[in-house]
Design a protein around this motif. Structure first.
Motif, mmCIF file in Angstrom:
data_model
loop_
_atom_site.group_PDB
_atom_site.id
_atom_site.type_symbol
_atom_site.label_atom_id
_atom_site.label_comp_id
_atom_site.label_asym_id
_atom_site.label_seq_id
_atom_site.Cartn_x
_atom_site.Cartn_y
_atom_site.Cartn_z
ATOM 1 N N GLU A 191 10.790 15.964 20.647
ATOM 2 C CA GLU A 191 10.243 14.627 20.425
ATOM 3 C C GLU A 191 9.082 14.381 21.384
ATOM 4 O O GLU A 191 9.030 14.986 22.467
ATOM 5 C CB GLU A 191 11.328 13.572 20.643
ATOM 6 N N GLU A 210 0.656 17.708 12.733
ATOM 7 C CA GLU A 210 1.768 16.758 12.808
ATOM 8 C C GLU A 210 2.137 16.468 14.260
ATOM 9 O O GLU A 210 2.380 15.317 14.632
ATOM 10 C CB GLU A 210 2.985 17.308 12.048
ATOM 11 N N LYS A 252 1.951 12.820 16.073
ATOM 12 C CA LYS A 252 3.116 12.230 16.746
ATOM 13 C C LYS A 252 2.798 11.871 18.189
ATOM 14 O O LYS A 252 3.176 10.819 18.681
ATOM 15 C CB LYS A 252 4.308 13.185 16.704
ATOM 16 N N TYR A 302 2.580 8.224 20.045
ATOM 17 C CA TYR A 302 3.379 7.980 21.244
ATOM 18 C C TYR A 302 2.511 7.396 22.355
ATOM 19 O O TYR A 302 2.959 6.551 23.116
ATOM 20 C CB TYR A 302 4.036 9.296 21.689
#
Length: 130
Positions: free
Chosen positions: A84, A119, A123, A127
């Motif tokens: 993540e 991707e 992301k 963030y």
């Protein structure tokens, strides 16, 4: 916060280059036969011995410093869903620890490398960038 060792444009350019290399396949037709005009299309999609694109991207990645290589692998993993964005620093550290061989060969061995890098970058930008 996400502090990349390169800018978004560099990643986007690298993704384009990965896409160009990954679109090609190994030469497997020794005699194309048929119409010479049609043969040119098949030849452009096949990797040939004199094709520099794979060697160029390998050289480009291997000329990066260790921090950039770790970040590249971390972006790939985040894009693939293995980590993540909040785990950016830990993911870069894991990339360094698991480094075995050339980073370029690892990434070129991943069929969707361009998509996952894109991707991952998206992301990470969502963030937040310092």
């Amino acid at each position: 916060m996400f502090e990349p060792p390169f800018d978004s444009a560099e990643i986007e350019e690298l993704v384009l280059r990965f896409s160009a290399v990954m679109a090609k396949e190994a030469t497997d037709i020794s005699d194309l036969g048929g119409n010479p005009t049609d043969d040119e299309v098949a030849e452009t999609l096949q990797e040939t011995r004199g094709d520099l694109s794979r060697a160029e991207i390998t050289q480009e990645i291997e000329s990066m410093n260790d921090e950039q290589k770790d970040a590249l692998v971390a972006l790939f993993w985040i894009g693939r869903g293995d980590a993540e964005p909040e785990e950016w620093e830990e993911t870069k550290l894991l990339a360094r620890q698991q480094h075995d061989g050339l980073v370029s060969h690892y990434l070129l061995g991943q069929p969707e490398v361009g998509e996952f890098l894109t991707e991952g970058l998206e992301k990470m930008l969502e963030y937040g960038v310092e």
